[in-house]
Design an enzyme around this catalytic site. Sequence first.
Site, short mmCIF file in Angstrom:
data_model
loop_
_atom_site.label_atom_id
_atom_site.label_comp_id
_atom_site.label_asym_id
_atom_site.label_seq_id
_atom_site.Cartn_x
_atom_site.Cartn_y
_atom_site.Cartn_z
CD GLU A 192 -2.36 -1.06 2.91
OE1 GLU A 192 -2.68 0.03 3.41
OE2 GLU A 192 -2.42 -2.14 3.52
CE LYS A 195 5.62 5.34 6.78
NZ LYS A 195 4.71 6.43 7.21
#
Lengths: 537, 343
Positions: free
Chosen positions: A230, A232
């Site tokens: 994902e 950050k």
Amino acid sequence: MQRFTQLFLEVDRTTRTSEKTAALRRYFEDAQPRDAAWALAVLTGQKLIRRVSYKRLRQWAGEVTGFDDWLLSECHSSVGDLSETLALILPPADAPGPSGEPLHRVVEERILPLPLMTETQQRDAIRKAWKTFDGHERFLFHKLISGNFRFGAARKVVINALAAAADIDPAVMQHRLAGTYTPSVENFEALLRGGDDVEDPARPYPFFLAHQLDDDPADVLGDVADWRVEWKWDGIRAQLIRRAGQTLLWSRGDELITDAFPELRAVGDRLPDGTVIDGEVLAWDGDKPLLFGQLQKRLNRKRVELMLFMDVPVVFMAYDLLEHAGDDQRAHSTDQRRETLEQVLIEDEALRLSQLVEAESWEQLADLREESRAHGVEGFMLKRADAPYGTGRTGKGLWWKWKVDPYTVDCVMIYAQRGTGRRSTLYTDYTFAVWNGKQRGEGELVPVTKAYSGLTDEEFAKVDKFIRDHSVGKKGSFRQVKPELVFEIAFEGINESERHKSGVALRFPRVSRWRTDKQPEEADTLVDLKRLLAKRV
Amino acid sequence: MGRNLVEPTDRGLYCAAGDFFIDPWRPVDRAVVTHAHSDHATWGCDRYLCSEPGVEVLRQRVQNDADIQGVAYGELLDLNGVKVSLHPAGHLLGSAQVRVEHAGRVEVISGDYKVQPDGTCDAFEPVKCHRFITESTFGLPIYRWRDDAEVTADINAWWRDNQEAGRTSVVFAYALGKAQRILHSVDASLGPVVVHGSVQRFNDVYRAAGVALPDTTTSTEESRKTCKGVGLVVTPPSTLGTPWLRKFAPYSTAFASGWMAIRGNRRRRGVDRGFVVSDHADWPGLLQTIADTGCESVGVTHGYTQALVRYLRQQGMDADIVPTRYEGESDTEQTGETTDESG
């Protein structure tokens, strides 16, 4: 006042949290509840009054001491703190030693009435206080009327000490103190009453924290297919809790921040009971986050003004599910938790799911990571697909943060200013310049940024000495310094700016190292910087 | 400006009529030295002149075979027709003010000085003069020293608290002057005292001069054993964070200096306690001394020169800055060469 002063000194004199906690605990156990009720308010960061203006205090101090404003400024600049400066220069009190006045009387009779007084009345009241309090008491009196008293103990330490004094679980005390604490003997004693508020529905889970990845993931993390990736996010890590018909938002610092974000409370209110989501609070604009500073504006005030509410819209970026239908989900794998999370999430413009970034290989991910800045993020989070949700920083190797490298530029120091607080006697705030000619060493040095952090104390001392020995001019608190020292400045982004002579402004600049190997002629140029501006998406 | 007997040069203060320097910072033929701190006493001069009690202190600082002449406080010397005498400055053992008289004009160079007496050196005496060159290390009104006895009581209390907590008490103090002052004043009956070698060297000189100091030992396996957890360690600030010091752990640290009057300085040092013990004049001390000399002009050096000059001028005095190689206004002289710079 004497016992409170003693507490302040005990806390101030140690850097050990255990000793601070012990000192606070002793205070809460010994002090009169009338006094401790006020002390707790101050210790947890409440302002007693809107502060008495610094300008007035300085003016009255000038009248009392006979010192001109320039001399007061000189003193203030050496000390770095007005409360302390005034405590030091004012003439001794009528009687030496502690005043013997209890804290509640100081607060109720001397401090709370101040905002209701005329300027002349205020002046008389302050001058009377200066005749009563001396030394540390005088310093603390100034702090109490300054509205920005930072006691040397974090809120959490205070709460833990209070919990220890009451012999209850710190999490329970935190809950009891959540929201508004109004200082009074009754409220203070209610906090201290024993017993456990069992099954406390307010309690968050400990956050699972990632480690920094410094190596190439291809070398150390194995198959990319084993990892969930994902972006950050750079916001406030938080747990959104919906339990027992109540919504709570806890930050990672174990602070309850629900009140600062009414739109997230509204989201929580719509979630099914027994839900805890881990995620990030972000200031959001259309399709990407706003700078962290925007978010801070919201955090810093207790009651969110409507304007700000609209100007700085906020979302909760959900990325993990810790509790579902009242059941702890943490032992489940990353993939399982995400699957449930996707089912739990509801449609709401203030609630988003942190999307997975798909990639075939680490190389492809490395390329994508270069786009981080355009997305307003700091890089990637890598989570092992089969990992449970751990506690704190235990379980190394399960969650990694893979951040983008900061930009850097080599600059020459041209001005210096004294630091504040701990560093008020050293020149620690520097202004840096680059060449405005076509080549390095050509044209003039134009200031591009100020920066302060990043040097060790030892380096600060050396640079400070250089500044004193190579000062070529002084204006106010600024010293112009011979342009000789080169520093590498790291920064996260660059914007055009009309406010800066150079036409650019750096984001999050800080000194990354002192380039003792470089001459000023080798510093970078404005052209180099503007090239980055063009690259920005 | 030509009328002054003593003028700044690139090697230090110089008296042309008498052809001698005062506290030069580069080797010269003839140096009159106010005291033996390294920013006042330079190595390599042909001839040194200092106070009698200061001879052995200075000898620790300059070349072994240095030609050092000591004169009693108040004794008049003739240097090329200029009358020179030295007067107690109260800064450390042997520290002196230099009085220079020529053709009816008297000038006094203070060196570093402290007004309150402390028992480790001759007490300061103001000297009447036409021009007074004063230091200004603590030349701002934020600096007002408390009574020595109160500070000593604080140090003793801190030592006792540490003993209860099973910690060694470590006081950082400059090796020459401050360290001996602390040792002279603390209640040494509380426990054993260990000092750093650089402190011990000057302890011996002080004892030889008749200054009462408690028994001190340097760090040995044996002395550490008796000192750990109960004793007092007096050591220069440069030993902070060194293996030498770590052997006394667990300890509580304190720094003894005038700079500790400011809370931020203490916090920046990262020590647990700051004890305000200074070998310099505080703001009231500076002003009182200037008044006591009855001088008509004041030269201000070494410290908050600009602020003090501006203040004195506002009071109607004739005051000017006397430049020095050393910028004062700093408490950063803490490492390496200048370890025993005083504060």
